[in-house]
Design a protein around this motif. Structure first.
Motif, mmCIF file in Angstrom:
data_model
loop_
_atom_site.group_PDB
_atom_site.id
_atom_site.type_symbol
_atom_site.label_atom_id
_atom_site.label_comp_id
_atom_site.label_asym_id
_atom_site.label_seq_id
_atom_site.Cartn_x
_atom_site.Cartn_y
_atom_site.Cartn_z
ATOM 1 N N HIS A 1 65.883 55.048 102.964
ATOM 2 C CA HIS A 1 66.441 55.413 104.251
ATOM 3 C C HIS A 1 65.453 55.132 105.369
ATOM 4 O O HIS A 1 64.258 55.349 105.217
ATOM 5 C CB HIS A 1 66.794 56.896 104.246
ATOM 6 C CG HIS A 1 68.256 57.139 104.271
ATOM 7 N ND1 HIS A 1 68.805 58.396 104.416
ATOM 8 C CD2 HIS A 1 69.299 56.305 104.182
ATOM 9 C CE1 HIS A 1 70.112 58.310 104.391
ATOM 10 N NE2 HIS A 1 70.448 57.065 104.249
ATOM 11 N N ASN B 1 69.041 50.326 112.073
ATOM 12 C CA ASN B 1 70.143 50.968 111.364
ATOM 13 C C ASN B 1 69.753 52.365 110.880
ATOM 14 O O ASN B 1 69.897 52.715 109.713
ATOM 15 C CB ASN B 1 70.610 50.102 110.195
ATOM 16 C CG ASN B 1 71.960 50.551 109.687
ATOM 17 O OD1 ASN B 1 72.689 51.248 110.396
ATOM 18 N ND2 ASN B 1 72.295 50.175 108.479
ATOM 19 N N LYS C 1 69.995 56.267 110.266
ATOM 20 C CA LYS C 1 71.012 57.305 110.053
ATOM 21 C C LYS C 1 70.280 58.615 109.882
ATOM 22 O O LYS C 1 69.426 58.724 109.009
ATOM 23 C CB LYS C 1 71.820 57.024 108.782
ATOM 24 C CG LYS C 1 72.637 55.771 108.800
ATOM 25 C CD LYS C 1 74.042 56.065 109.303
ATOM 26 C CE LYS C 1 74.792 54.787 109.544
ATOM 27 N NZ LYS C 1 74.668 53.884 108.383
ATOM 28 N N ARG D 1 86.182 54.716 106.184
ATOM 29 C CA ARG D 1 84.875 54.406 106.747
ATOM 30 C C ARG D 1 84.112 55.682 107.075
ATOM 31 O O ARG D 1 82.919 55.803 106.791
ATOM 32 C CB ARG D 1 85.107 53.595 108.022
ATOM 33 C CG ARG D 1 83.919 52.862 108.556
ATOM 34 C CD ARG D 1 84.293 52.299 109.922
ATOM 35 N NE ARG D 1 83.107 52.128 110.729
ATOM 36 C CZ ARG D 1 82.503 50.951 110.886
ATOM 37 N NH1 ARG D 1 82.996 49.891 110.314
ATOM 38 N NH2 ARG D 1 81.418 50.865 111.622
ATOM 39 N N GLU D 2 84.826 56.622 107.646
ATOM 40 C CA GLU D 2 84.246 57.932 107.936
ATOM 41 C C GLU D 2 83.727 58.593 106.658
ATOM 42 O O GLU D 2 82.628 59.135 106.616
ATOM 43 C CB GLU D 2 85.304 58.852 108.568
ATOM 44 C CG GLU D 2 85.334 58.815 110.076
ATOM 45 C CD GLU D 2 83.962 59.059 110.660
ATOM 46 O OE1 GLU D 2 83.399 60.136 110.410
ATOM 47 O OE2 GLU D 2 83.436 58.162 111.364
ATOM 48 N N ARG E 1 80.546 57.078 105.446
ATOM 49 C CA ARG E 1 79.376 57.549 106.190
ATOM 50 C C ARG E 1 79.023 58.970 105.781
ATOM 51 O O ARG E 1 77.850 59.334 105.692
ATOM 52 C CB ARG E 1 79.648 57.488 107.685
ATOM 53 C CG ARG E 1 79.964 56.085 108.176
ATOM 54 C CD ARG E 1 80.288 56.077 109.663
ATOM 55 N NE ARG E 1 79.085 56.063 110.471
ATOM 56 C CZ ARG E 1 78.447 54.957 110.823
ATOM 57 N NH1 ARG E 1 78.922 53.787 110.455
ATOM 58 N NH2 ARG E 1 77.353 55.004 111.545
ATOM 59 N N GLU F 1 77.170 58.780 102.622
ATOM 60 C CA GLU F 1 75.856 58.227 102.876
ATOM 61 C C GLU F 1 74.945 59.312 103.448
ATOM 62 O O GLU F 1 73.822 59.511 103.003
ATOM 63 C CB GLU F 1 76.005 57.074 103.870
ATOM 64 C CG GLU F 1 74.807 56.172 103.965
ATOM 65 C CD GLU F 1 75.033 55.093 105.014
ATOM 66 O OE1 GLU F 1 76.159 54.979 105.542
ATOM 67 O OE2 GLU F 1 74.063 54.376 105.318
ATOM 68 N N GLN F 2 75.485 60.012 104.417
ATOM 69 C CA GLN F 2 74.681 61.040 105.062
ATOM 70 C C GLN F 2 74.415 62.204 104.122
ATOM 71 O O GLN F 2 73.440 62.924 104.283
ATOM 72 C CB GLN F 2 75.396 61.508 106.331
ATOM 73 C CG GLN F 2 75.675 60.346 107.266
ATOM 74 C CD GLN F 2 75.784 60.776 108.709
ATOM 75 O OE1 GLN F 2 75.782 61.963 109.014
ATOM 76 N NE2 GLN F 2 75.869 59.818 109.606
ATOM 77 N N ASN G 1 86.417 47.147 106.098
ATOM 78 C CA ASN G 1 85.138 47.822 105.840
ATOM 79 C C ASN G 1 84.193 47.020 104.950
ATOM 80 O O ASN G 1 83.275 47.581 104.355
ATOM 81 C CB ASN G 1 85.374 49.200 105.196
ATOM 82 C CG ASN G 1 86.153 50.126 106.099
ATOM 83 O OD1 ASN G 1 86.080 50.037 107.323
ATOM 84 N ND2 ASN G 1 86.924 51.018 105.504
ATOM 85 N N ASP H 1 80.476 47.319 105.790
ATOM 86 C CA ASP H 1 79.857 48.573 105.387
ATOM 87 C C ASP H 1 79.495 48.560 103.907
ATOM 88 O O ASP H 1 78.401 48.975 103.525
ATOM 89 C CB ASP H 1 80.803 49.737 105.685
ATOM 90 C CG ASP H 1 80.895 50.013 107.167
ATOM 91 O OD1 ASP H 1 80.140 50.872 107.646
ATOM 92 O OD2 ASP H 1 81.707 49.360 107.854
ATOM 93 N N LEU I 1 75.726 48.743 102.452
ATOM 94 C CA LEU I 1 75.346 49.777 101.507
ATOM 95 C C LEU I 1 74.819 49.173 100.210
ATOM 96 O O LEU I 1 73.828 49.647 99.654
ATOM 97 C CB LEU I 1 76.561 50.672 101.218
ATOM 98 C CG LEU I 1 76.373 52.155 101.521
ATOM 99 C CD1 LEU I 1 75.839 52.339 102.934
ATOM 100 C CD2 LEU I 1 77.654 52.899 101.349
#
Lengths: 338, 338
Positions: free
Chosen positions: A3, A46, A48, B107-108, B111, B114-115, B131, B134, B138
């Motif tokens: 990350h 990029n 996050k 897509r949301e 993320r 990912e978060q 997407n 994305d 990733l």
DNA sequence: GCAGGTTCCGGGAACGTTCCCGCAATCGTT
DNA sequence: AACGATTGCGGGAACGTTCCCGGAACCTGC
């Protein structure tokens, strides 16, 4: 996976970590140019934000956990949609865990949510009396919790529920007024509180019209699946008992019963009328379409979400109890028009 | 809510934080008595390790995210059950997010995962071409990913899929051998890759028996819901076209079509035979029961879980492609015995 | 020209863990 | 008896953030 962190940005621009942080959270104490530089670098690299770090910092996760007893019917998914629609608007994420009608798995899920440090938990129970100690402990520890539909018994917690008793009463009454007298109730699992309420509605409606009910033959306790419904239908026909209507605990059970009865040669609704509680979309795809009490599932989710938001904002707020209004949908399976 | 931490235990026993940590992770460098004291204190104070902190420390969360395109049919929930069954056994938690057939929401969700720093993501796509950037990003960043059923096009990623083309071909062939010639295909959304494959199976089966296909009238593109199936049925009947069978993209569509056709007076299967791909439990609760290609959903979940475990263990391992064997279930809706 | 106030930024602590390092005490060996 | 090896423990850094505190530079007003 690696990350990009706030430190990388700081190093890249040779400024301090603090400044980067401030720029990213829109703190006023940063020059606009510096802020722009940071924002550009963030986009370029990029970056996050790592929410795990902020969770740790703040002790919460901006996430609400939903524990559902099953996911094979559209019931849970519709409620979850309602929950998501209001929580997403508040920037709160929703994670779902499925207990598969197993209280032990429910307990596991509960611990999972706890360990995930979710900000609140929305639960629909497997059993109304299992895992009580866990829920009590969590409540005592101050974890915001909301229950919906399948609620615990005798716990002072926020909850959103349907009026099981009255709607069952009315639906059975409609069957009676439609000319049915020998109405069998498929009760579903005894350790779901709603099943007691719906039974009571059935009993009282029958009593109002002075129809005697032999509980040992006319009330069948079983599970929650199509197959268990089908099996109940077989037992019923096998017993040689005379009946002209079925009132089932859920549409899943009702569909199992109805399909097997038809296979066994019963004409629906002429010989046997079928009606049930907890109607979902499934009720409309079977033949004939099922008469059900249809809870406003999406709305139940919305209400549950609102209650959990209240509790999160103010854990000391009183435990509200919301009752939503379920619609009685008269469809072909009962042979009765509205 | 207030969590008991390792520090509280240390303070309580007046020993160091390090020692408590060692005792809890079963490090050898602790006296047994000390370890026992710590363990007892932990139990007594009801200590729960805070995984957020260890996530931060180790950079992973022991969690796998599953992104599903919809949750209203039992399709996704069955796959998720399979995933859970193998991942739970490895001490990995599973969180589920629903995209509701909306690529933006997908897509949301991506993320969100990912978060959340999940260790891997298992995805079934809304659209095979949205997407892409994305997913590529990733993948490049080293995030373990596995796709199932609704896979992307032309991406070298681990995936578990059904043999859409061959099974479609065989099912349509069965319809033809059963005496049906005027077979209409309800294709479903064009931006799902499987829909192209199933169409190809249909076309080739028809070609093999030299049945001409007018794509503009005999192939209907629509959505994924019961209602869209019903609407397609209406358009079909309204067009006055002659047809004696339907092959639909999913059971949801097929059910919508079948029920509406019956309402419009068509006898199923005598006048119109119905068959579809992607059979779930829903296929067996409708009347008549639906002939479908039934993917082994639970097993698909298991395979997907195994692939993600591989990728998590060794992100550099080759991207395997698992094909599971879907069963063709001949049921009443097609009027054809096996 | 100097006191006082802004503006902007860096240092460092903190969240709850794990783990490396180092130190003291005990142990085993000759 | 003396030495190195082992055992048991505490100190402190680190993970990625936020935020408090302090300090430098600048502006303002007299």
């Amino acid at each position: 996976m690696k990350h990009v962190t706030i430190k990388d940005i700081a190093r890249h621009l040779s400024i301090s970590v603090s400044t980067v942080s401030r720029a990213l959270v829109n703190d006023k104490n940063v020059r606009k140019e510096t802020k722009e530089k940071v924002l550009n670098a963030a986009r370029e690299l990029n970056y996050k934000p790592n929410p795990v770090a902020t969770n740790l910092k703040y002790g919460h996760s901006n996430t609400v956990g939903v524990i559902v007893p099953e996911m094979v019917t559209p019931f849970a998914s519709t409620v979850v949609s309602g929950i998501q629609s209001v929580l997403y608007a508040h920037g709160i994420k929703v994670i779902v865990a499925d207990s598969r009608e197993n209280p032990d798995m429910e307990r596991e899920n509960l611990r999972l949510m706890e360990q995930f440090m979710v900000d609140g938990i929305i639960v629909s129970l497997c059993s109304y009396r299992k895992n009580r100690e866990d829920y009590l402990r969590l409540q005592k520890a101050g974890m915001p919790m909301v229950f919906y539909d399948r609620i615990p018994y005798g716990l002072d917690v926020p909850q959103v529920l349907v009026d099981d008793y009255r709607k069952s009463f009315f639906l059975v009454e409609k069957l009676i007024l439609g000319g049915r007298k020998k109405i069998v109730h498929i009760q579903g699992p005894e350790d779901i509180y709603n099943s007691k309420e719906r039974l009571k509605g059935y009993m009282d409606a029958m009593a109002k019209y002075k129809i005697p009910v032999n509980e040992s033959t006319m009330v069948i306790r079983t599970g929650m699946t199509f197959d268990e419904g089908a099996e109940a239908a077989e037992r019923l026909v096998g017993s040689g008992m005379d009946f002209d209507a079925i009132f089932a605990f859920t549409d899943t059970l009702a569909i199992g019963v109805m399909n097997r009865l038809r296979e066994l040669g019963k004409r629906i609704p002429d010989e046997v009328a079928i009606a049930s509680f907890s109607g979902t979309e499934l009720s409309t795809i079977v033949y004939p379409k099922l008469t059900t009490v249809e809870p406003p599932l999406f709305q139940m989710g919305e209400k549950a979400a609102e209650l959990i938001l209240e509790k999160i904002k103010n854990p000391a707020c009183p435990n509200r109890k919301e009752t939503v209004n379920a619609e009685i949908r008269m469809r072909e399976s009962s042979g009765i028009r509205d």
